[in-house]
Design a protein around this motif. Structure first.
Motif, PDB file in Angstrom:
ATOM      1  N   LYS A   4     -23.429 105.315 -19.703  1.00  0.00           N
ATOM      2  CA  LYS A   4     -22.953 106.686 -19.960  1.00  0.00           C
ATOM      3  C   LYS A   4     -22.325 106.803 -21.359  1.00  0.00           C
ATOM      4  O   LYS A   4     -22.531 107.802 -22.052  1.00  0.00           O
ATOM      5  CB  LYS A   4     -21.936 107.091 -18.881  1.00  0.00           C
ATOM      6  N   VAL A   7     -25.083 107.037 -23.833  1.00  0.00           N
ATOM      7  CA  VAL A   7     -25.680 108.387 -23.860  1.00  0.00           C
ATOM      8  C   VAL A   7     -24.797 109.297 -24.718  1.00  0.00           C
ATOM      9  O   VAL A   7     -25.280 110.025 -25.589  1.00  0.00           O
ATOM     10  CB  VAL A   7     -25.810 108.963 -22.425  1.00  0.00           C
ATOM     11  N   PHE A  11     -25.665 111.329 -28.268  1.00  0.00           N
ATOM     12  CA  PHE A  11     -25.651 112.785 -28.442  1.00  0.00           C
ATOM     13  C   PHE A  11     -24.502 113.285 -29.317  1.00  0.00           C
ATOM     14  O   PHE A  11     -24.483 114.458 -29.686  1.00  0.00           O
ATOM     15  CB  PHE A  11     -25.688 113.495 -27.083  1.00  0.00           C
ATOM     16  N   ARG A  27     -37.990 125.785 -25.819  1.00  0.00           N
ATOM     17  CA  ARG A  27     -37.148 125.890 -24.609  1.00  0.00           C
ATOM     18  C   ARG A  27     -36.455 127.251 -24.530  1.00  0.00           C
ATOM     19  O   ARG A  27     -36.354 127.833 -23.454  1.00  0.00           O
ATOM     20  CB  ARG A  27     -36.090 124.776 -24.608  1.00  0.00           C
ATOM     21  N   PRO A  47     -26.328 120.442 -18.972  1.00  0.00           N
ATOM     22  CA  PRO A  47     -25.578 120.323 -20.203  1.00  0.00           C
ATOM     23  C   PRO A  47     -26.152 121.291 -21.245  1.00  0.00           C
ATOM     24  O   PRO A  47     -27.368 121.483 -21.338  1.00  0.00           O
ATOM     25  CB  PRO A  47     -25.828 118.880 -20.617  1.00  0.00           C
ATOM     26  N   CYS A  48     -25.256 121.833 -22.055  1.00  0.00           N
ATOM     27  CA  CYS A  48     -25.685 122.911 -22.956  1.00  0.00           C
ATOM     28  C   CYS A  48     -26.162 122.412 -24.304  1.00  0.00           C
ATOM     29  O   CYS A  48     -26.770 123.168 -25.055  1.00  0.00           O
ATOM     30  CB  CYS A  48     -24.544 123.908 -23.143  1.00  0.00           C
ATOM     31  N   GLY A  49     -25.872 121.132 -24.673  1.00  0.00           N
ATOM     32  CA  GLY A  49     -26.177 120.728 -26.049  1.00  0.00           C
ATOM     33  C   GLY A  49     -25.445 121.661 -26.999  1.00  0.00           C
ATOM     34  O   GLY A  49     -24.258 121.943 -26.798  1.00  0.00           O
ATOM     35  N   ILE A  53     -29.904 127.636 -26.547  1.00  0.00           N
ATOM     36  CA  ILE A  53     -30.891 128.147 -25.583  1.00  0.00           C
ATOM     37  C   ILE A  53     -30.305 129.272 -24.735  1.00  0.00           C
ATOM     38  O   ILE A  53     -30.906 130.338 -24.585  1.00  0.00           O
ATOM     39  CB  ILE A  53     -31.411 126.982 -24.713  1.00  0.00           C
ATOM     40  N   ILE A  96     -20.285 116.122 -16.565  1.00  0.00           N
ATOM     41  CA  ILE A  96     -20.838 117.034 -15.567  1.00  0.00           C
ATOM     42  C   ILE A  96     -20.125 116.895 -14.222  1.00  0.00           C
ATOM     43  O   ILE A  96     -19.768 117.887 -13.597  1.00  0.00           O
ATOM     44  CB  ILE A  96     -22.353 116.758 -15.424  1.00  0.00           C
ATOM     45  N   LEU A 112     -31.391 121.887 -18.786  1.00  0.00           N
ATOM     46  CA  LEU A 112     -32.560 121.340 -19.467  1.00  0.00           C
ATOM     47  C   LEU A 112     -32.188 120.028 -20.154  1.00  0.00           C
ATOM     48  O   LEU A 112     -31.109 119.909 -20.733  1.00  0.00           O
ATOM     49  CB  LEU A 112     -33.071 122.320 -20.537  1.00  0.00           C
ATOM     50  N   ILE A 114     -31.629 116.832 -18.970  1.00  0.00           N
ATOM     51  CA  ILE A 114     -30.576 115.972 -18.440  1.00  0.00           C
ATOM     52  C   ILE A 114     -31.101 114.875 -17.505  1.00  0.00           C
ATOM     53  O   ILE A 114     -30.519 113.791 -17.431  1.00  0.00           O
ATOM     54  CB  ILE A 114     -29.453 116.799 -17.748  1.00  0.00           C
ATOM     55  N   HIS A 117     -31.319 111.328 -18.557  1.00  0.00           N
ATOM     56  CA  HIS A 117     -30.112 110.711 -19.131  1.00  0.00           C
ATOM     57  C   HIS A 117     -28.975 110.486 -18.135  1.00  0.00           C
ATOM     58  O   HIS A 117     -28.095 109.668 -18.373  1.00  0.00           O
ATOM     59  CB  HIS A 117     -29.574 111.595 -20.268  1.00  0.00           C
TER      60      HIS A 117
HETATM   61  C1  LIG Z   1     -31.356 116.270 -24.233  1.00  0.00           C
HETATM   62  S1  LIG Z   1     -29.831 117.081 -24.494  1.00  0.00           S
HETATM   63  C2  LIG Z   1     -30.141 118.656 -23.777  1.00  0.00           C
HETATM   64  C3  LIG Z   1     -29.262 119.737 -24.336  1.00  0.00           C
HETATM   65  C4  LIG Z   1     -29.782 121.152 -24.104  1.00  0.00           C
HETATM   66  N1  LIG Z   1     -29.745 121.500 -22.707  1.00  0.00           N
HETATM   67  C5  LIG Z   1     -31.192 121.262 -24.634  1.00  0.00           C
HETATM   68  O1  LIG Z   1     -32.129 121.460 -23.853  1.00  0.00           O
HETATM   69  O2  LIG Z   1     -31.372 121.172 -25.862  1.00  0.00           O
HETATM   70  C6  LIG Z   1     -28.809 116.294 -23.292  1.00  0.00           C
HETATM   71  C7  LIG Z   1     -27.361 116.728 -23.363  1.00  0.00           C
HETATM   72  O3  LIG Z   1     -26.724 116.215 -22.177  1.00  0.00           O
HETATM   73  C8  LIG Z   1     -25.409 115.860 -22.498  1.00  0.00           C
HETATM   74  N2  LIG Z   1     -24.994 114.941 -21.426  1.00  0.00           N
HETATM   75  C9  LIG Z   1     -25.624 113.820 -21.020  1.00  0.00           C
HETATM   76  N3  LIG Z   1     -24.985 113.271 -19.975  1.00  0.00           N
HETATM   77  C10 LIG Z   1     -23.934 114.084 -19.704  1.00  0.00           C
HETATM   78  C11 LIG Z   1     -22.889 114.041 -18.736  1.00  0.00           C
HETATM   79  N4  LIG Z   1     -22.817 113.059 -17.846  1.00  0.00           N
HETATM   80  N5  LIG Z   1     -21.966 115.038 -18.737  1.00  0.00           N
HETATM   81  C12 LIG Z   1     -22.046 116.038 -19.654  1.00  0.00           C
HETATM   82  N6  LIG Z   1     -23.007 116.130 -20.618  1.00  0.00           N
HETATM   83  C13 LIG Z   1     -23.943 115.160 -20.633  1.00  0.00           C
HETATM   84  C14 LIG Z   1     -25.531 115.275 -23.892  1.00  0.00           C
HETATM   85  O4  LIG Z   1     -24.324 115.275 -24.582  1.00  0.00           O
HETATM   86  C15 LIG Z   1     -26.571 116.176 -24.535  1.00  0.00           C
HETATM   87  O5  LIG Z   1     -25.993 117.245 -25.251  1.00  0.00           O
END
Ligand SMILES: C[S@@+](CC[C@H](N)C(=O)[O-])C[C@H]1O[C@@H](n2cnc3c(N)ncnc32)[C@H](O)[C@@H]1O
Length: 241
Positions: A4, A7, A11, A27, A47-49, A53, A96, A112, A114, A117
């Protein structure tokens, strides 16, 4: 390093992720096409990145909650929200599963990028399914690990790994896992759009504009998804019955 944490570290380097920015455009448009004319009251993007979007579609939402554990992603989301003059948006920087919306259920959840990951795919699916109201919807994306295109990418990543050039291992999530989970939880799949992201490693051969136009030429849009069976990347619209 724990997976984690790896990951999160990945990001926090937002510039690496946004090298794929034509895909953010695809997207964003896919979410708009799946929403159609509908308006939603309480919406969660997790997760919003960088939030682009859902923020770009936020005219159709009364309230929007954005969640991500990357501080840099949430920082970008705040900048984009200000630029877009998006109203009634809240930001949560956190994991999350630590982010409890205990007394809250949503009319729409957008999720989207997630499933490859997250530590526990089933737990995540159950969590979002429980957080949407009856009659509400979930837009979720998954890369089908059983698809031949995913197999090719795994082969390529395997070779890269031999040269020590790799990040953490992505989860393998078959489309059947997602579809049967939603079915069991009482959801109906209303729409699905399938396409391929550019092949990792060759993605620098084309500009973002070129990759965007090639994707549209090959795969079309939600209403007219061409060559869908060739697409390993699925974006679903599920309704809670
Ligand atoms: C591939 S990006 C997708 C972001 C956005 N939804 C998009 O489609 O562009 C994955 C996102 O998930 C977040 N992420 C991954 N694991 C997470 C977790 N356990 N809790 C919160 N955020 C998480 C990362 O920080 C990253 O911004």
């Amino acid at each position: 390093m724990e997976r984690k944490a790896e990951v999160k570290t990945f990001f926090e380097k937002t510039d690496i992720y946004f090298n794929f920015d034509y895909n953010i455009k695809i997207r964003t448009e896919t979410v708009a096409e799946l929403l159609g004319e509908a308006h939603y009251n309480n919406v969660l993007d997790m997760p919003c990145g960088n939030g682009y979007i859902s923020l770009k579609n936020s005219d159709q939402f009364n309230q929007l909650s954005l969640v991500d554990f990357s501080e840099n992603m949430i920082g970008l989301a705040k900048e984009i929200a200000a630029k877009e003059n998006a109203q009634n948006v809240s930001f949560t920087c956190g994991d999350i599963f630590d982010t409890k919306f205990e007394n809250e259920a949503f009319d729409l959840i957008i999720s989207l990028g997630i499933l490859a990951h997250i530590d526990d795919v089933d737990k995540f699916l159950t969590y979002i399914q429980s957080k949407v109201k009856k009659g509400g919807r979930i837009i979720i994306q998954n890369t089908n690990s059983d698809h031949f295109y995913s197999t090719l990418i795994r082969l390529y990543l395997g070779v890269r790994k031999l040269f020590g050039k790799d990040k953490y291992k992505l989860n393998k999530v078959p489309a059947s896992t997602v579809e049967s989970s939603f079915k069991k939880a009482g959801f109906t799949c209303e729409k699905v759009f399938r396409y391929n992201q550019s092949f990792i490693g060759f993605s620098k051969l084309f500009s973002n504009d070129k990759k965007y136009s090639l994707t549209r030429k090959w795969f079309g849009y939600v209403g007219k998804n061409k060559n869908a069976s060739l697409g390993s990347d699925y974006t679903y619209l599920f309704k809670k019955d």
